[in-house]
Scaffold this motif. Structure first.
Motif, short mmCIF file in Angstrom:
data_model
loop_
_atom_site.label_atom_id
_atom_site.label_comp_id
_atom_site.label_asym_id
_atom_site.label_seq_id
_atom_site.Cartn_x
_atom_site.Cartn_y
_atom_site.Cartn_z
N ALA A 6 -52.94 -4.20 -68.19
CA ALA A 6 -51.69 -5.24 -68.00
C ALA A 6 -50.86 -5.14 -69.42
O ALA A 6 -49.70 -5.07 -69.67
CB ALA A 6 -52.01 -6.59 -67.81
N SER A 7 -51.41 -5.43 -70.55
CA SER A 7 -51.16 -5.28 -71.88
C SER A 7 -50.46 -3.94 -72.17
O SER A 7 -49.29 -3.95 -72.69
CB SER A 7 -51.98 -5.65 -73.04
N ALA A 8 -50.93 -2.80 -71.91
CA ALA A 8 -50.40 -1.59 -71.96
C ALA A 8 -49.09 -1.39 -71.29
O ALA A 8 -48.06 -0.96 -71.65
CB ALA A 8 -51.33 -0.58 -71.64
N HIS A 9 -49.15 -1.99 -70.15
CA HIS A 9 -48.06 -1.79 -69.13
C HIS A 9 -46.82 -2.64 -69.54
O HIS A 9 -45.60 -2.17 -69.75
CB HIS A 9 -48.04 -2.13 -67.70
N LEU A 10 -47.19 -3.66 -70.01
CA LEU A 10 -46.08 -4.68 -70.53
C LEU A 10 -45.55 -4.10 -71.73
O LEU A 10 -44.49 -4.31 -72.07
CB LEU A 10 -46.76 -6.10 -70.88
N THR A 11 -46.24 -3.63 -72.83
CA THR A 11 -45.64 -3.04 -73.89
C THR A 11 -44.75 -1.70 -73.82
O THR A 11 -43.78 -1.62 -74.26
CB THR A 11 -47.18 -2.29 -74.77
N ASP A 12 -45.26 -1.04 -72.54
CA ASP A 12 -44.41 0.12 -72.15
C ASP A 12 -43.13 -0.39 -71.66
O ASP A 12 -41.77 -0.04 -71.91
CB ASP A 12 -44.75 0.88 -71.12
N ILE A 13 -43.05 -1.54 -70.84
CA ILE A 13 -41.86 -1.98 -70.45
C ILE A 13 -40.96 -2.87 -71.41
O ILE A 13 -39.83 -2.73 -71.36
CB ILE A 13 -42.16 -3.18 -69.01
N ALA A 14 -41.69 -3.43 -72.55
CA ALA A 14 -40.94 -4.26 -73.38
C ALA A 14 -40.42 -3.04 -74.37
O ALA A 14 -39.10 -3.20 -74.73
CB ALA A 14 -41.92 -4.95 -74.40
N THR A 15 -40.84 -1.91 -74.54
CA THR A 15 -40.25 -0.91 -75.38
C THR A 15 -39.09 -0.22 -74.56
O THR A 15 -38.14 -0.11 -75.07
CB THR A 15 -41.29 0.23 -75.48
N SER A 16 -39.08 -0.06 -73.36
CA SER A 16 -38.09 0.60 -72.58
C SER A 16 -36.94 -0.60 -72.45
O SER A 16 -35.69 -0.11 -72.47
CB SER A 16 -38.59 0.93 -71.21
N ALA A 17 -37.55 -1.74 -72.30
CA ALA A 17 -36.22 -2.70 -72.22
C ALA A 17 -35.40 -3.00 -73.50
O ALA A 17 -34.32 -3.17 -73.38
CB ALA A 17 -36.79 -4.22 -71.76
N PHE A 18 -36.10 -2.82 -74.60
CA PHE A 18 -35.68 -3.04 -75.88
C PHE A 18 -34.53 -1.82 -76.08
O PHE A 18 -33.31 -2.10 -76.52
CB PHE A 18 -36.57 -2.97 -76.94
N SER A 19 -35.00 -0.55 -75.71
CA SER A 19 -34.20 0.65 -75.56
C SER A 19 -32.82 0.53 -74.87
O SER A 19 -31.79 0.84 -75.18
CB SER A 19 -34.89 1.69 -75.43
N MET A 20 -33.35 0.09 -73.67
CA MET A 20 -32.23 0.07 -72.73
C MET A 20 -31.08 -1.14 -73.22
O MET A 20 -29.90 -0.94 -72.95
CB MET A 20 -32.52 -0.35 -71.26
N LYS A 21 -31.41 -2.08 -73.70
CA LYS A 21 -30.68 -3.51 -74.21
C LYS A 21 -29.51 -2.77 -75.31
O LYS A 21 -28.44 -2.80 -75.14
CB LYS A 21 -31.34 -4.12 -74.95
N ALA A 22 -30.19 -1.91 -76.18
CA ALA A 22 -29.40 -1.37 -77.20
C ALA A 22 -28.27 -0.31 -76.42
O ALA A 22 -26.99 -0.40 -77.00
CB ALA A 22 -30.05 -0.83 -78.24
N GLU A 44 -42.66 -9.75 -74.43
CA GLU A 44 -42.95 -10.09 -75.67
C GLU A 44 -43.75 -11.33 -75.73
O GLU A 44 -45.11 -11.61 -76.42
CB GLU A 44 -42.02 -10.13 -76.84
N ASN A 45 -43.23 -12.25 -74.79
CA ASN A 45 -43.87 -13.59 -74.72
C ASN A 45 -45.24 -13.25 -73.97
O ASN A 45 -46.19 -14.05 -74.32
CB ASN A 45 -42.91 -14.46 -73.96
N LEU A 46 -45.35 -12.62 -72.99
CA LEU A 46 -46.50 -12.37 -72.37
C LEU A 46 -47.56 -11.67 -73.24
O LEU A 46 -48.68 -12.05 -73.14
CB LEU A 46 -46.39 -11.74 -70.97
N LEU A 47 -47.14 -10.88 -73.78
CA LEU A 47 -48.13 -10.01 -74.82
C LEU A 47 -48.41 -10.92 -75.82
O LEU A 47 -49.92 -11.00 -76.41
CB LEU A 47 -47.45 -8.87 -75.50
#
Length: 102
Positions: A6-22, A44-47
């Motif tokens: 779960a942590s690894a998936h959330l990290t991947d999603i957070a990284t993708s979301a950050f890139s997408m936002k920019a 990030e909050n869940l992590l």
């Protein structure tokens, strides 16, 4: 429900979301940027404060589904009426998440 996975998936999603936002912000896709920013914050909050619950996963999935719809419809800018509806739903979801997270 493996916490490490779960942590690894959330990290991947957070990284993708950050890139997408920019990227979305620079390209004039304000609604995509807003959704991606919120998704990044949720991840990030869940992590930072596990455990991940089914309700939290639903919040993450709502963000991903909304992003997919907005991108598929090629909604630029703030998205007009559709964007307003999504932003209202997003605000309600963020409020619920804040209650759960605290």
């Amino acid at each position: 429900s493996n916490p490490e996975k779960a942590s690894a998936h959330l990290t991947d999603i957070a990284t993708s979301a950050f890139s997408m936002k920019a990227s979305a912000g620079m390209a004039g896709y304000d609604l995509v940027a807003s959704l991606a920013k919120s998704l990044h914050a949720v991840c990030e909050n869940l992590l930072a404060a596990p455990p991940v619950t089914p309700t939290n996963i639903q919040i993450v999935l709502w963000h991903i589904d909304s992003l997919q719809k907005v991108v598929a419809l090629k909604i630029k800018g703030t998205g007009g009426e559709v964007g307003v509806a999504i932003q209202k739903e997003l605000a309600a979801i963020e409020q619920e998440f804040a209650k759960i997270a605290s």
